[in-house]
Write a protein that holds these residues in place. Structure first.
Motif, PDB file in Angstrom:
ATOM      1  N   ILE A 150      52.456  28.481  79.508  1.00  0.00           N
ATOM      2  CA  ILE A 150      51.746  29.782  79.936  1.00  0.00           C
ATOM      3  C   ILE A 150      50.355  30.395  79.612  1.00  0.00           C
ATOM      4  O   ILE A 150      49.948  30.171  78.629  1.00  0.00           O
ATOM      5  N   ARG A 151      49.400  30.567  80.040  1.00  0.00           N
ATOM      6  CA  ARG A 151      48.200  30.835  79.951  1.00  0.00           C
ATOM      7  C   ARG A 151      47.929  31.959  80.856  1.00  0.00           C
ATOM      8  O   ARG A 151      48.285  32.603  82.255  1.00  0.00           O
ATOM      9  N   GLU A 152      46.967  32.953  80.324  1.00  0.00           N
ATOM     10  CA  GLU A 152      46.198  34.204  80.729  1.00  0.00           C
ATOM     11  C   GLU A 152      45.019  33.870  80.887  1.00  0.00           C
ATOM     12  O   GLU A 152      44.106  32.601  81.186  1.00  0.00           O
ATOM     13  N   THR A 153      45.265  33.422  83.270  1.00  0.00           N
ATOM     14  CA  THR A 153      44.102  33.690  83.599  1.00  0.00           C
ATOM     15  C   THR A 153      42.916  34.843  83.124  1.00  0.00           C
ATOM     16  O   THR A 153      43.610  35.543  83.430  1.00  0.00           O
ATOM     17  N   ILE A 154      41.606  33.946  83.302  1.00  0.00           N
ATOM     18  CA  ILE A 154      40.391  35.395  83.024  1.00  0.00           C
ATOM     19  C   ILE A 154      39.757  35.330  84.360  1.00  0.00           C
ATOM     20  O   ILE A 154      39.209  34.531  85.147  1.00  0.00           O
ATOM     21  N   LYS A 155      40.129  36.484  84.643  1.00  0.00           N
ATOM     22  CA  LYS A 155      39.863  37.217  86.042  1.00  0.00           C
ATOM     23  C   LYS A 155      37.879  37.043  85.554  1.00  0.00           C
ATOM     24  O   LYS A 155      37.170  37.257  85.092  1.00  0.00           O
ATOM     25  N   VAL A 156      37.554  36.485  87.495  1.00  0.00           N
ATOM     26  CA  VAL A 156      35.675  36.486  86.710  1.00  0.00           C
ATOM     27  C   VAL A 156      35.265  36.713  88.413  1.00  0.00           C
ATOM     28  O   VAL A 156      36.092  37.062  89.137  1.00  0.00           O
ATOM     29  N   GLU A 157      34.288  38.359  88.441  1.00  0.00           N
ATOM     30  CA  GLU A 157      34.085  38.509  89.515  1.00  0.00           C
ATOM     31  C   GLU A 157      32.696  38.390  90.025  1.00  0.00           C
ATOM     32  O   GLU A 157      32.261  37.397  89.908  1.00  0.00           O
ATOM     33  N   GLY A 158      33.029  38.158  91.372  1.00  0.00           N
ATOM     34  CA  GLY A 158      32.422  37.725  92.122  1.00  0.00           C
ATOM     35  C   GLY A 158      32.750  36.137  92.392  1.00  0.00           C
ATOM     36  O   GLY A 158      32.661  35.247  91.670  1.00  0.00           O
ATOM     37  N   GLU A 159      31.355  35.443  93.094  1.00  0.00           N
ATOM     38  CA  GLU A 159      31.122  34.501  93.481  1.00  0.00           C
ATOM     39  C   GLU A 159      29.507  33.733  92.293  1.00  0.00           C
ATOM     40  O   GLU A 159      28.908  34.837  92.600  1.00  0.00           O
ATOM     41  N   PRO A 160      29.736  33.098  92.250  1.00  0.00           N
ATOM     42  CA  PRO A 160      27.907  32.363  91.855  1.00  0.00           C
ATOM     43  C   PRO A 160      27.011  32.323  92.510  1.00  0.00           C
ATOM     44  O   PRO A 160      27.226  32.468  93.972  1.00  0.00           O
ATOM     45  N   PRO A 161      25.636  32.845  91.562  1.00  0.00           N
ATOM     46  CA  PRO A 161      24.729  33.861  92.668  1.00  0.00           C
ATOM     47  C   PRO A 161      24.404  32.253  92.749  1.00  0.00           C
ATOM     48  O   PRO A 161      24.079  31.763  92.711  1.00  0.00           O
ATOM     49  N   THR A 162      23.455  32.822  94.074  1.00  0.00           N
ATOM     50  CA  THR A 162      21.907  31.418  94.310  1.00  0.00           C
ATOM     51  C   THR A 162      21.064  31.314  93.421  1.00  0.00           C
ATOM     52  O   THR A 162      21.223  32.058  92.784  1.00  0.00           O
ATOM     53  N   PRO A 163      20.934  30.520  93.251  1.00  0.00           N
ATOM     54  CA  PRO A 163      19.970  29.476  91.844  1.00  0.00           C
ATOM     55  C   PRO A 163      18.594  29.660  92.463  1.00  0.00           C
ATOM     56  O   PRO A 163      18.017  28.971  91.834  1.00  0.00           O
ATOM     57  N   VAL A 164      17.813  31.054  93.525  1.00  0.00           N
ATOM     58  CA  VAL A 164      16.850  31.249  93.563  1.00  0.00           C
ATOM     59  C   VAL A 164      16.577  31.955  91.955  1.00  0.00           C
ATOM     60  O   VAL A 164      16.935  33.082  92.412  1.00  0.00           O
TER      61      VAL A 164
END
Lengths: 338, 330
Positions: B276-290
């Motif tokens: 049983i694991r608690e999933t950690i929520k992450v908002e959004g997507e990775p931004p561009t590396p620019v």
């Protein structure tokens, strides 16, 4: 229990002038209301073919579907284009791996969802549609702003969420997800899977999840069907099969997946490779790669063996010589070990 | 623990790509936009060690691999193998460099020339590098290496063309080919992600056995966290071109410290139903590396972010011996 989809002796064959490829063979499978069935298999196992054949999306010119698939009191194999049109989106919908690519780049997301809504309800009022779409967007964890955005403004994960929202717009009875989260990143995939499970607690939808990744099935489904070279190997509850796989193929498959927790175990894998599907085989299709293969396995196809509950397996190790007799698994296994 | 001298030393390696100027003001001011695919990565590897590099798509892990194999010239930084600068080595003696460093690619179907038989494919590098006195000797070497990887009968396989072999067989040959020169440093860029689960295990096991046998140092690039844990001694986690956490593989998997690593691991689906694991929520997507930053690149999506995180990029801290984390909240 209510049956949503019932496949009987379902076969799909691809053919051209010179040869035939038997992609899906003799599938007998029932999906009950409220089930979430994961169909797993490696590439070439026929899992996508099976989904496309159920949806009747395969080109008729080079495919041959036999058997029957009963859905909503209709046999989908025999259904006409017109009948299918009535069912699609409304009762049977699908999300593909690249569903997001199907969105038109020059129309706003809202307009595109509206179009699909109007297919089955042409006279709906605008407000009614908006309310429905906004509720759906909330359901898949998107903000209402998405309604007015263009596809290029959204990321892959968000677009796939839009695709899931579209598939749910008419409250379908059956939703087929064909590798719907495969192209996404781990974090995004994890979140969408969690949303799917959560969302189903409020919706009345039966889901088929097609994937090569057993861990996706483990987190989102209650039943699992293992396909190999177009044939069913094992069907049953996820909690039983993942704990105690019966079929040697399922065992091999599970032992090839490393675990994130616990002791590091040596991965064994399965020797050999997929058989040529353009030929018909007499015996068990997995026998050439099976380490438990017996004389019998090369001669005749194993028939379906009912194990506890709804779990079924197609393997000679478990087949009964006499019906009604107790399963003599231990004897068979002992023979193999010798 | 005895302090050992690192065998491979990756020193501040960076791979920046210029981006086309988009706006008029950028064109006039001649401002250059950079995509920082790999940004100041420093790592040390012991001899015979397997380092796993994990991260989402677009985080620069493959670019790092290509830069290490010098398929691309890094914008800055250098890699030292046994105290020899590869930058100088490749200028002076490119063949020697290629004998020392080898790379295995993801797609086995693209790796081989479709017009040549396996025999030709394997013999050509041997001839180029002047190994073996005669044709027969070279051929015997090819046969030996194929059979050591379980490809039997080797002579039969050598007559075939790449399209006549399965993906698993091709990837085996690809790995075996990279082992032809007993390389000291192997980069494996997602070597099994194109293959089916049931054939993966054997190939991974083969890679591990062979590299252990030859005592080669391996960088294993993958997005599959469970697999990376299985194969590697050390794990480095990448996010937008930077290593954000590095340490023993068990430490990283069981006790991740960086919020991103925690999120990544908690979101990985598992086949273990009891877990049983608690999933950690992450908002959004990775931004561009620019031109990312200032501040921690992960801060906009981080659940632990404070104001401080947006100001400057966090320093790397050593939590316990050999466990490095770049996060200001720890």
């Amino acid at each position: 229990m209510d049956r949503v989809l019932e496949l009987k002796d379902f076969n799909v064959t691809y053919k051209n002038k010179t040869k035939k490829v038997y992609a899906v063979k003799d599938i007998n499978l029932t999906i009950n209301k409220g089930d979430s069935l994961g169909i797993v298999g490696e590439s070439g196992s026929g899992k996508s073919t099976l989904a496309m054949a159920i949806l009747r999306l395969l080109p008729e010119r080079n495919t041959e579907i036999t058997g029957s698939s009963n859905f909503a009191n209709k046999d989908l194999v025999q259904a006409s284009e017109k009948e299918l049109k009535e069912i699609r989106w409304k009762e049977l919908s699908v999300v593909f791996q690249k569903s997001m690519n199907a969105l038109s780049p020059v129309h706003r997301i809202g307009e595109q969802i509206e179009d699909i809504y109007r297919v089955h309800k042409p006279n709906a009022r605008k407000e009614e549609i908006f309310d429905r779409i906004k509720a759906l967007l909330r359901l898949v964890n998107l903000s209402e702003r998405v309604f007015k955005m263009y596809p290029h403004e959204l990321s892959g994960g968000m677009l796939q969420r839009v695709a899931i929202a579209i598939s749910l717009i008419h409250d379908p009875k059956l939703l087929i997800m064909d590798e719907a989260t495969t192209a996404l990143d781990v974090v995004t995939q994890g979140q969408i899977l969690e949303e799917i499970v959560k969302m189903e607690q409020t919706l009345d939808v039966t889901r088929i999840m097609i994937t090569h990744d057993i861990s996706v099935v483990a987190t989102t489904c209650n039943k699992i069907a293992v396909l190999y070279a177009g044939e069913l190997m094992e069907v049953g509850y996820v909690k039983d099969i993942l704990k105690e796989p019966k079929h040697p193929y399922t065992k091999g498959l599970l032992s090839s997946i490393p675990s994130l927790s616990g002791e590091k175990e040596t991965l064994t894998g399965i020797k050999g490779h997929l058989p040529d599907l353009s030929q018909k085989y007499e015996g068990c299709i997995f026998a050439p790669r099976c380490e438990h293969a017996m004389e019998q396995c090369g001669k005749s196809k194993p028939s379906e063996t009912q194990l506890t509950g709804e779990n079924r397996v197609w393997c000679h190790l478990y087949s009964q010589s006499d019906r009604g007799e107790q399963l003599d698994i231990s004897k068979n296994l002992a023979e193999v070990n010798r | 623990m005895e302090e050992k001298k690192p065998f491979v030393k990756i020193n501040n390696i960076s791979m920046w790509y210029p981006q086309k100027s988009k706006s008029l003001s950028q064109v006039i001011k001649r401002e250059k936009q950079w995509v920082k695919a790999v940004d100041n990565v420093s790592l040390e590897l012991q001899k015979g060690e397997i380092l796993g590099v994990i991260g989402e798509s677009g985080c620069g892990k493959s670019t790092l691999g290509r830069a290490l194999a010098r398929l691309e010239h890094p914008t800055q930084g250098d890699v030292f193998i046994d105290d020899v600068s590869t930058q100088n080595l490749i200028k002076q003696d490119q063949r020697k460099f290629r004998r020392t460093v080898q790379i295995v690619f993801q797609n086995p179907f693209d790796t081989f020339t479709p017009r040549d038989t396996i025999e030709k494919i394997l013999m050509r590098p041997l001839k180029l590098h002047g190994i073996g006195k005669s044709e027969e000797e070279r051929k015997q070497k090819c046969i030996d290496i194929l059979e050591s990887g379980g490809l039997k009968p080797a002579e039969e396989i050598m007559k075939r063309y790449p399209h006549e072999l399965s993906g698993g067989q091709l990837q085996r040959i690809s790995i075996l080919r990279s082992m032809l020169f007993n390389p000291q440093f192997i980069i494996a860029d997602e070597p099994v992600s194109m293959l089916d689960v049931s054939v993966r295990a054997e190939i991974i096991n083969m890679l591990v056995t062979l590299s252990r046998e030859k005592d080669a140092t391996v960088v294993f690039i993958s997005h599959d966290i469970a697999l990376t844990r299985y194969i590697s001694d050390k794990i480095a986690v990448m996010y937008l071109g930077k290593i954000i956490e590095y340490g023993d593989s068990e430490t990283i998997i069981n006790r991740p410290q960086h919020p991103y690593t925690q999120a990544l691991i908690s979101n990985t689906p598992s086949i273990d139903l009891d877990e049983i694991r608690e999933t950690i929520k992450v908002e959004g997507e990775p931004p561009t590396p620019v031109n990312p930053g200032p501040g921690c690149y992960f801060a906009p999506r981080c659940f632990k972010a404070t104001k401080n995180c947006f100001k400057h990029y966090p320093d790397t801290v050593e939590l316990e011996s050999g466990h490095l984390v770049s996060c200001s909240e720890i």
